[in-house]
Every structure is written in structure tokens, then in C-alpha cells.
Scaffold this motif. Structure first.
Motif, PDB file in Angstrom:
ATOM      1  N   CYS A  37       0.858  -1.178   0.000  1.00  0.00           N
ATOM      2  CA  CYS A  37       0.000   0.000   0.000  1.00  0.00           C
ATOM      3  C   CYS A  37       0.901   1.237   0.000  1.00  0.00           C
ATOM      4  O   CYS A  37       1.898   1.282   0.710  1.00  0.00           O
ATOM      5  CB  CYS A  37      -0.886  -0.015   1.237  1.00  0.00           C
ATOM      6  SG  CYS A  37      -2.373   0.972   1.073  1.00  0.00           S
ATOM      7  N   HIS A  97      -6.979   3.916  -1.142  1.00  0.00           N
ATOM      8  CA  HIS A  97      -5.637   3.466  -1.487  1.00  0.00           C
ATOM      9  C   HIS A  97      -5.700   2.139  -2.220  1.00  0.00           C
ATOM     10  O   HIS A  97      -6.614   1.344  -1.996  1.00  0.00           O
ATOM     11  CB  HIS A  97      -4.781   3.275  -0.229  1.00  0.00           C
ATOM     12  CG  HIS A  97      -4.608   4.516   0.559  1.00  0.00           C
ATOM     13  ND1 HIS A  97      -3.740   5.504   0.212  1.00  0.00           N
ATOM     14  CD2 HIS A  97      -5.237   4.945   1.679  1.00  0.00           C
ATOM     15  CE1 HIS A  97      -3.827   6.496   1.084  1.00  0.00           C
ATOM     16  NE2 HIS A  97      -4.728   6.182   1.981  1.00  0.00           N
ATOM     17  N   THR A  98      -4.701   1.925  -3.058  1.00  0.00           N
ATOM     18  CA  THR A  98      -4.530   0.635  -3.713  1.00  0.00           C
ATOM     19  C   THR A  98      -3.081   0.219  -3.569  1.00  0.00           C
ATOM     20  O   THR A  98      -2.227   1.029  -3.229  1.00  0.00           O
ATOM     21  CB  THR A  98      -4.890   0.706  -5.216  1.00  0.00           C
ATOM     22  OG1 THR A  98      -4.065   1.683  -5.840  1.00  0.00           O
ATOM     23  CG2 THR A  98      -6.357   1.039  -5.426  1.00  0.00           C
ATOM     24  N   HIS A 114       1.457  -2.238  -7.137  1.00  0.00           N
ATOM     25  CA  HIS A 114       1.502  -3.015  -8.374  1.00  0.00           C
ATOM     26  C   HIS A 114       0.195  -3.746  -8.682  1.00  0.00           C
ATOM     27  O   HIS A 114       0.153  -4.585  -9.573  1.00  0.00           O
ATOM     28  CB  HIS A 114       2.655  -4.024  -8.311  1.00  0.00           C
ATOM     29  CG  HIS A 114       3.985  -3.361  -8.117  1.00  0.00           C
ATOM     30  ND1 HIS A 114       4.544  -2.550  -9.073  1.00  0.00           N
ATOM     31  CD2 HIS A 114       4.835  -3.359  -7.081  1.00  0.00           C
ATOM     32  CE1 HIS A 114       5.704  -2.082  -8.638  1.00  0.00           C
ATOM     33  NE2 HIS A 114       5.903  -2.566  -7.417  1.00  0.00           N
ATOM     34  N   ASP A 115      -0.864  -3.422  -7.929  1.00  0.00           N
ATOM     35  CA  ASP A 115      -2.162  -4.056  -8.154  1.00  0.00           C
ATOM     36  C   ASP A 115      -3.245  -3.040  -7.831  1.00  0.00           C
ATOM     37  O   ASP A 115      -3.711  -2.942  -6.701  1.00  0.00           O
ATOM     38  CB  ASP A 115      -2.298  -5.302  -7.270  1.00  0.00           C
ATOM     39  CG  ASP A 115      -3.610  -6.036  -7.481  1.00  0.00           C
ATOM     40  OD1 ASP A 115      -4.397  -5.633  -8.360  1.00  0.00           O
ATOM     41  OD2 ASP A 115      -3.854  -7.019  -6.758  1.00  0.00           O
ATOM     42  N   TYR A 116      -3.664  -2.267  -8.829  1.00  0.00           N
ATOM     43  CA  TYR A 116      -4.616  -1.183  -8.598  1.00  0.00           C
ATOM     44  C   TYR A 116      -6.037  -1.663  -8.320  1.00  0.00           C
ATOM     45  O   TYR A 116      -6.895  -0.868  -7.985  1.00  0.00           O
ATOM     46  CB  TYR A 116      -4.610  -0.207  -9.773  1.00  0.00           C
ATOM     47  CG  TYR A 116      -3.309   0.550  -9.869  1.00  0.00           C
ATOM     48  CD1 TYR A 116      -2.971   1.480  -8.896  1.00  0.00           C
ATOM     49  CD2 TYR A 116      -2.416   0.317 -10.904  1.00  0.00           C
ATOM     50  CE1 TYR A 116      -1.776   2.170  -8.960  1.00  0.00           C
ATOM     51  CE2 TYR A 116      -1.217   1.003 -10.977  1.00  0.00           C
ATOM     52  CZ  TYR A 116      -0.907   1.927 -10.003  1.00  0.00           C
ATOM     53  OH  TYR A 116       0.277   2.609 -10.056  1.00  0.00           O
TER      54      TYR A 116
END
Length: 179
Positions: free
Chosen positions: A106, A157-158, A161-163
Motif C-alpha cells: 500500500c 488506497h490501492t 503493483h495491483d490497482y
């Protein structure tokens, strides 16, 4: 004249050590449903007071400030956790808590907003994904014999590398003392 005050934390389960069972090889955390879906909270003392769930994370799979577990506020403003504590009207109290990132990818500018009585505190934390933490302190004057403590994350938040994977700030070590 100095008064000796016996210090006692008024928050129940403020370190989030009592909660749902986390399986040894279950590394994603446990989502705790909001009060509208789950009347009895699996997190004793706390109310998931939001539209979205919060995530219960453990120290085996995530970085938590202290102890074995903490709460991750994964849904931005739609994720809130609260507790109603007993207070004495017109007495002054100090609320302390720790926020940070779980070292789970995150990233970004995080902010947790805390509310107690008529006071508000916004604590910012710039997450670099390294598991850093910061302490927030909110002083408030009780206005009744019960005071609601509420925490929520101000931003969505994301993972870096993984939205498609939501995440957020970790909350732990919630304490209230009078002084």
C-alpha cells in the motif's frame, strides 16, 4: 498540591488483540462486516460503523505497530470503526493511537481522522511501503457520561503493483487516559 491519578485505559480491546481467528496460512487478513450486516461485532468493544468492512490483520503476515494484530482501514471514508467509552463530564482526556502501513504494498499519502466528543484530529502518514508508523494524540473534554471514539481513513488506497486491490492505513494501540 499534586494529585496522584491512577492511570487506566478506558478503551476496551484498544490493541485489537481479541478478534476473529486468523488461520496460519491465511495471508490476506479477515474482513469484518459493518454493523448493518453483522449485529454482533467479531471485534469485542468495537463497532464497524460504515458501509464497507475493515480488515483485521495479524503480525505473521503484515507489519503491525505492536502485539499480534491491528485494523486496516481499507475503504476510505466509507470505512469507520467506533467505540463508546464511559467518561466523566467536564473532565479532560487524552486519546492516543498509532497509524501506519502494513508493509503490504500500500502506498501514498494516508490520513486517519479521529473524533472524540467535539474534537477532531487528522494524522497524515506518507506510506512508502516500509511498515513505518506514527502516533496521534487528541486531547478532548468529555461532554457527557459516554463519549464516542471514531476513526476513519480519509483517502482511498490501492497496492502499488495491483490497482484493483484496496488497502489503507493500519490503526493500533488506541488508548484514552484522563489527566
Amino acid at each position: 498540591m499534586n494529585k496522584c491519578i491512577k492511570l487506566r485505559n478506558f478503551v476496551k480491546n484498544g490493541n485489537f488483540e481479541i478478534g476473529p481467528y486468523v488461520f496460519k496460512n491465511f495471508s490476506t487478513g479477515v474482513l469484518l462486516l459493518p454493523k448493518i450486516h453483522d449485529i454482533i461485532s467479531p471485534l469485542p468493544g468495537w463497532i464497524v460503523e460504515s458501509l464497507k468492512p475493515v480488515k483485521y490483520v495479524d503480525s505473521r503476515h503484515f507489519n503491525v505497530p505492536s502485539g499480534l494484530s491491528a485494523i486496516e482501514l481499507v475503504g476510505g471514508r466509507e470505512t469507520a470503526i467506533a467505540q463508546i467509552i464511559r467518561t466523566i463530564p467536564n473532565k479532560f482526556y487524552r486519546l492516543t493511537f498509532v497509524i501506519g502501513d502494513a508493509k503490504n504494498g500500500c502506498h501514498g499519502s494516508m490520513m486517519v481522522e479521529a473524533f472524540a466528543a467535539r474534537e477532531t484530529l487528522k494524522v497524515r502518514h506518507e506510506s512508502r511501503g516500509k511498515g513505518d508508523f506514527k502516533t496521534g494524540v487528541l486531547k478532548f473534554k468529555a461532554i457527557s457520561n459516554r463519549t464516542r471514539l471514531t476513526f476513519y481513513s480519509a483517502f482511498y488506497h490501492t497496492k502499488l503493483h495491483d490497482y484493483g486491490h484496496f488497502c489503507g492505513p493500519v490503526l493500533d494501540d488506541v488508548k484514552v487516559w484522563y489527566y
